[in-house]
Write a protein that holds these residues in place. Structure first.
Motif, PDB file in Angstrom:
ATOM      1  N   GLU A  75       0.816  -1.214   0.000  1.00 22.87           N
ATOM      2  CA  GLU A  75       0.000   0.000   0.000  1.00 22.87           C
ATOM      3  C   GLU A  75       0.855   1.271   0.000  1.00 22.87           C
ATOM      4  O   GLU A  75       0.581   2.211  -0.775  1.00 22.87           O
ATOM      5  N   PRO A  76       1.890   1.374   0.851  1.00 21.08           N
ATOM      6  CA  PRO A  76       2.743   2.569   0.785  1.00 21.08           C
ATOM      7  C   PRO A  76       3.395   2.754  -0.579  1.00 21.08           C
ATOM      8  O   PRO A  76       3.518   3.888  -1.060  1.00 21.08           O
ATOM      9  N   ILE A  77       3.810   1.657  -1.204  1.00 25.00           N
ATOM     10  CA  ILE A  77       4.417   1.764  -2.533  1.00 25.00           C
ATOM     11  C   ILE A  77       3.403   2.266  -3.543  1.00 25.00           C
ATOM     12  O   ILE A  77       3.690   3.153  -4.361  1.00 25.00           O
ATOM     13  N   TRP A  78       2.179   1.727  -3.499  1.00 23.81           N
ATOM     14  CA  TRP A  78       1.143   2.161  -4.449  1.00 23.81           C
ATOM     15  C   TRP A  78       0.916   3.666  -4.345  1.00 23.81           C
ATOM     16  O   TRP A  78       0.923   4.380  -5.355  1.00 23.81           O
ATOM     17  N   LEU A  79       0.727   4.143  -3.119  1.00 21.03           N
ATOM     18  CA  LEU A  79       0.402   5.554  -2.933  1.00 21.03           C
ATOM     19  C   LEU A  79       1.585   6.448  -3.300  1.00 21.03           C
ATOM     20  O   LEU A  79       1.406   7.535  -3.874  1.00 21.03           O
ATOM     21  N   MET A  80       2.811   6.004  -2.996  1.00 22.32           N
ATOM     22  CA  MET A  80       3.992   6.777  -3.361  1.00 22.32           C
ATOM     23  C   MET A  80       4.096   6.931  -4.871  1.00 22.32           C
ATOM     24  O   MET A  80       4.344   8.033  -5.384  1.00 22.32           O
ATOM     25  N   LEU A  81       3.888   5.844  -5.609  1.00 22.40           N
ATOM     26  CA  LEU A  81       3.961   5.915  -7.068  1.00 22.40           C
ATOM     27  C   LEU A  81       2.854   6.799  -7.631  1.00 22.40           C
ATOM     28  O   LEU A  81       3.095   7.609  -8.543  1.00 22.40           O
ATOM     29  N   TYR A  82       1.655   6.662  -7.101  1.00 25.42           N
ATOM     30  CA  TYR A  82       0.536   7.463  -7.615  1.00 25.42           C
ATOM     31  C   TYR A  82       0.778   8.953  -7.376  1.00 25.42           C
ATOM     32  O   TYR A  82       0.599   9.777  -8.278  1.00 25.42           O
ATOM     33  N   HIS A  83       1.182   9.305  -6.177  1.00 27.68           N
ATOM     34  CA  HIS A  83       1.416  10.721  -5.871  1.00 27.68           C
ATOM     35  C   HIS A  83       2.564  11.282  -6.704  1.00 27.68           C
ATOM     36  O   HIS A  83       2.528  12.438  -7.135  1.00 27.68           O
ATOM     37  N   THR A  84       3.593  10.481  -6.925  1.00 22.06           N
ATOM     38  CA  THR A  84       4.749  10.951  -7.687  1.00 22.06           C
ATOM     39  C   THR A  84       4.403  11.209  -9.153  1.00 22.06           C
ATOM     40  O   THR A  84       4.902  12.162  -9.757  1.00 22.06           O
ATOM     41  N   PHE A  85       3.524  10.359  -9.708  1.00 17.96           N
ATOM     42  CA  PHE A  85       3.253  10.433 -11.145  1.00 17.96           C
ATOM     43  C   PHE A  85       1.839  10.920 -11.490  1.00 17.96           C
ATOM     44  O   PHE A  85       1.469  10.924 -12.660  1.00 17.96           O
ATOM     45  N   ARG A  86       1.086  11.393 -10.497  1.00 14.55           N
ATOM     46  CA  ARG A  86      -0.296  11.788 -10.778  1.00 14.55           C
ATOM     47  C   ARG A  86      -0.372  12.946 -11.766  1.00 14.55           C
ATOM     48  O   ARG A  86      -1.328  13.045 -12.542  1.00 14.55           O
ATOM     49  N   GLN A  90      -3.915  10.625 -14.257  1.00 16.77           N
ATOM     50  CA  GLN A  90      -4.607   9.852 -13.219  1.00 16.77           C
ATOM     51  C   GLN A  90      -5.278   8.603 -13.800  1.00 16.77           C
ATOM     52  O   GLN A  90      -6.021   7.908 -13.110  1.00 16.77           O
ATOM     53  N   ARG A  91      -5.043   8.337 -15.075  1.00 21.75           N
ATOM     54  CA  ARG A  91      -5.541   7.129 -15.718  1.00 21.75           C
ATOM     55  C   ARG A  91      -4.567   6.782 -16.843  1.00 21.75           C
ATOM     56  O   ARG A  91      -3.548   7.437 -17.019  1.00 21.75           O
ATOM     57  N   GLY A  92      -4.866   5.729 -17.589  1.00 13.58           N
ATOM     58  CA  GLY A  92      -3.993   5.371 -18.703  1.00 13.58           C
ATOM     59  C   GLY A  92      -2.683   4.768 -18.247  1.00 13.58           C
ATOM     60  O   GLY A  92      -2.632   3.994 -17.285  1.00 13.58           O
ATOM     61  N   ALA A  93      -1.590   5.141 -18.906  1.00 11.75           N
ATOM     62  CA  ALA A  93      -0.306   4.471 -18.709  1.00 11.75           C
ATOM     63  C   ALA A  93       0.218   4.575 -17.276  1.00 11.75           C
ATOM     64  O   ALA A  93       0.873   3.647 -16.788  1.00 11.75           O
ATOM     65  N   THR A  94      -0.054   5.692 -16.604  1.00  8.62           N
ATOM     66  CA  THR A  94       0.386   5.812 -15.210  1.00  8.62           C
ATOM     67  C   THR A  94      -0.185   4.670 -14.373  1.00  8.62           C
ATOM     68  O   THR A  94       0.545   3.995 -13.630  1.00  8.62           O
ATOM     69  N   ILE A  95      -1.481   4.451 -14.495  1.00  9.44           N
ATOM     70  CA  ILE A  95      -2.131   3.421 -13.690  1.00  9.44           C
ATOM     71  C   ILE A  95      -1.840   2.028 -14.246  1.00  9.44           C
ATOM     72  O   ILE A  95      -1.733   1.061 -13.477  1.00  9.44           O
ATOM     73  N   ASN A  96      -1.700   1.893 -15.554  1.00 13.65           N
ATOM     74  CA  ASN A  96      -1.319   0.592 -16.120  1.00 13.65           C
ATOM     75  C   ASN A  96       0.013   0.124 -15.545  1.00 13.65           C
ATOM     76  O   ASN A  96       0.176  -1.049 -15.185  1.00 13.65           O
ATOM     77  N   ALA A  97       0.980   1.033 -15.480  1.00 14.33           N
ATOM     78  CA  ALA A  97       2.307   0.677 -14.967  1.00 14.33           C
ATOM     79  C   ALA A  97       2.242   0.308 -13.491  1.00 14.33           C
ATOM     80  O   ALA A  97       2.831  -0.694 -13.055  1.00 14.33           O
ATOM     81  N   ILE A  98       1.527   1.108 -12.709  1.00 16.50           N
ATOM     82  CA  ILE A  98       1.365   0.792 -11.287  1.00 16.50           C
ATOM     83  C   ILE A  98       0.683  -0.565 -11.129  1.00 16.50           C
ATOM     84  O   ILE A  98       1.023  -1.345 -10.225  1.00 16.50           O
ATOM     85  N   SER A  99      -0.255  -0.873 -12.016  1.00 12.08           N
ATOM     86  CA  SER A  99      -0.970  -2.152 -11.944  1.00 12.08           C
ATOM     87  C   SER A  99      -0.005  -3.326 -12.058  1.00 12.08           C
ATOM     88  O   SER A  99      -0.076  -4.286 -11.274  1.00 12.08           O
ATOM     89  N   GLY A 100       0.878  -3.274 -13.056  1.00 10.76           N
ATOM     90  CA  GLY A 100       1.829  -4.370 -13.240  1.00 10.76           C
ATOM     91  C   GLY A 100       2.746  -4.543 -12.047  1.00 10.76           C
ATOM     92  O   GLY A 100       3.039  -5.667 -11.619  1.00 10.76           O
ATOM     93  N   ILE A 101       3.192  -3.430 -11.496  1.00 14.72           N
ATOM     94  CA  ILE A 101       4.068  -3.479 -10.323  1.00 14.72           C
ATOM     95  C   ILE A 101       3.310  -4.036  -9.122  1.00 14.72           C
ATOM     96  O   ILE A 101       3.816  -4.899  -8.389  1.00 14.72           O
ATOM     97  N   ASP A 102       2.107  -3.562  -8.908  1.00 12.02           N
ATOM     98  CA  ASP A 102       1.303  -3.993  -7.766  1.00 12.02           C
ATOM     99  C   ASP A 102       1.018  -5.493  -7.814  1.00 12.02           C
ATOM    100  O   ASP A 102       1.115  -6.187  -6.788  1.00 12.02           O
ATOM    101  N   ILE A 103       0.666  -6.007  -8.984  1.00  9.33           N
ATOM    102  CA  ILE A 103       0.399  -7.446  -9.120  1.00  9.33           C
ATOM    103  C   ILE A 103       1.654  -8.250  -8.781  1.00  9.33           C
ATOM    104  O   ILE A 103       1.576  -9.275  -8.077  1.00  9.33           O
ATOM    105  N   ALA A 104       2.802  -7.787  -9.250  1.00 11.43           N
ATOM    106  CA  ALA A 104       4.056  -8.493  -8.938  1.00 11.43           C
ATOM    107  C   ALA A 104       4.342  -8.485  -7.440  1.00 11.43           C
ATOM    108  O   ALA A 104       4.847  -9.476  -6.883  1.00 11.43           O
TER     109      ALA A 104
END
Length: 377
Positions: A75-86, A90-104
């Motif tokens: 959870e801290p990693i997710w929020l850090m990435l979102y805030h850094t790249f928002r 707030q949609r599209g490639a930013t969230i696609n990339a976070i998705s792949g990382i989060d699943i891993a």
């Protein structure tokens, strides 16, 4: 358990028989996988929805922020990435990339705790998921209705009890195609239609009203995802339940769509909505807004595995013993990565798919297959 390395794997395969949806032409299958290494030797795998080149650029930009982080701090990693790249979206490639990382990271967490990922996410309501066949694209150079009937007849023979076809190729052709498919499948096979946002709300309503007697389970993405007011209008101007949401990324994007009463069925994709972390939050939004969750699935065996774990934790609604499981979208278009990159491919079992019960996502990657399908430089 510190992150030491993040690697992306590009997969590409040129199709011998290209096909079309209403919004794009597929001449190849393209996917991006994410591999995360930790200092204890564990490796986690994820996958991103969407353009592999754009997603890869975002992951490479995110990687320096992740090295040295504890992989269990999901959870801290997710929020850090979102805030850094928002500010980059707030949609599209930013969230696609976070998705792949989060699943891993969820794959790693399951391996660390030596249990299936779904167990860490709260536990499974089911471990066998009824599947539906996704196909019915327009095959380039073939008669639309003839090729469509041949295709869906094959799904029926394979044991599928539900089929989704693509529309959005013109009102008259779509109506004729839907009626022909319903006649071919008979009354007992569930049928869904997906326009891939190929219509405005006027023509979408024309199609739906002309096939209202075909017992359509849902009408997916009738209009562009930004047109929330058009979704709202369609709920009152035609008889078929509306579905959508594969590109309404993150809890914020989906909450706004649900607040505007856009759909009866929400279809988040774990590889694009923000990963398993975000998908779990969206289940609460579905509950609050009284909307069914039937996830979108499109990708390799990694996407299939992550999506099966997500399906496992979707609460029954209503919470009674007779509540049916949401059907699992099982893409049947040609895709060698769907089965070749894992030691145990996903196969239909009397109309069902089984949720992996190994540690993490419960899959084993064949690296030779990743190299085999890497795009030529």
């Amino acid at each position: 358990m510190k992150i030491t390395q993040i690697t992306t794997h590009h997969l590409s395969h040129t199709l011998e028989k290209p096909f079309e949806s209403a919004s794009m032409t597929f001449t190849s299958r393209e996917h991006l996988l994410v591999e995360i290494h930790c200092d204890n030797g564990l490796i986690g795998w994820g996958e991103c929805l969407g353009n592999r080149i754009v997603n890869d650029a975002f992951i490479k930009a995110m990687t320096p922020l992740l090295i040295g982080k504890n992989a269990l701090d999901i959870e801290p990693i997710w929020l850090m990435l979102y805030h850094t790249f928002r500010d980059q979206g707030q949609r599209g490639a930013t969230i696609n990339a976070i998705s792949g990382i989060d699943i891993a990271l969820w794959d790693l967490a399951g391996k660390f705790h030596q249990c299936p990922t779904y167990q860490l996410m709260g536990g499974a309501f089911r471990t066998r998921i009824p599947a539906y066949a996704t196909g019915g694209f327009r095959m380039i150079g073939e008669d639309r209705i003839e090729s469509l009937i041949n295709e869906v007849s094959g799904y029926k023979n394979q044991g599928f009890e539900a089929v989704k076809i693509k529309i959005g190729f013109g009102v008259d052709l779509d109506v004729a195609s839907i009626k022909a498919v319903r006649q071919s499948l008979g009354p007992d096979i569930e049928l869904m239609i997906d326009a891939n946002h190929g219509y405005d709300h006027i023509d979408a309503a024309r199609v739906a009203n002309q096939v209202g007697d075909c017992n359509i389970l849902w009408f997916e993405e009738p209009v562009v995802p930004e047109a929330l007011s058009s979704y709202n209008k369609l709920r009152t101007t035609q008889p078929i339940p509306l579905a959508g949401g594969e590109t309404w990324h993150s809890r914020w994007g989906i909450n706004e769509a649900l607040k505007q009463n856009t759909v009866d069925i929400l279809q988040p994709d774990v590889c694009g909505v923000g990963g398993l972390s975000e998908a779990k939050k969206i289940l609460t939004l579905c509950d609050v807004h009284g909307v069914r969750c039937v996830p979108h699935v499109w990708g390799t065996s990694i996407a299939l595995a992550a999506s099966l774990h997500f399906h496992a934790i979707i609460p029954p609604s209503p919470p009674s013993p007779g509540s049916a499981s949401p059907r699992f979208e099982f893409d049947q278009t040609h895709n060698p990565f769907r089965s070749s990159i894992v030691t145990t491919p996903f196969t239909l079992d009397h109309g069902y798919l089984n949720v992996p019960n190994g540690h993490g996502l419960g899959i084993n990657i064949i690296r030779e297959e990743l190299a085999k399908h890497a795009p030529q430089q």
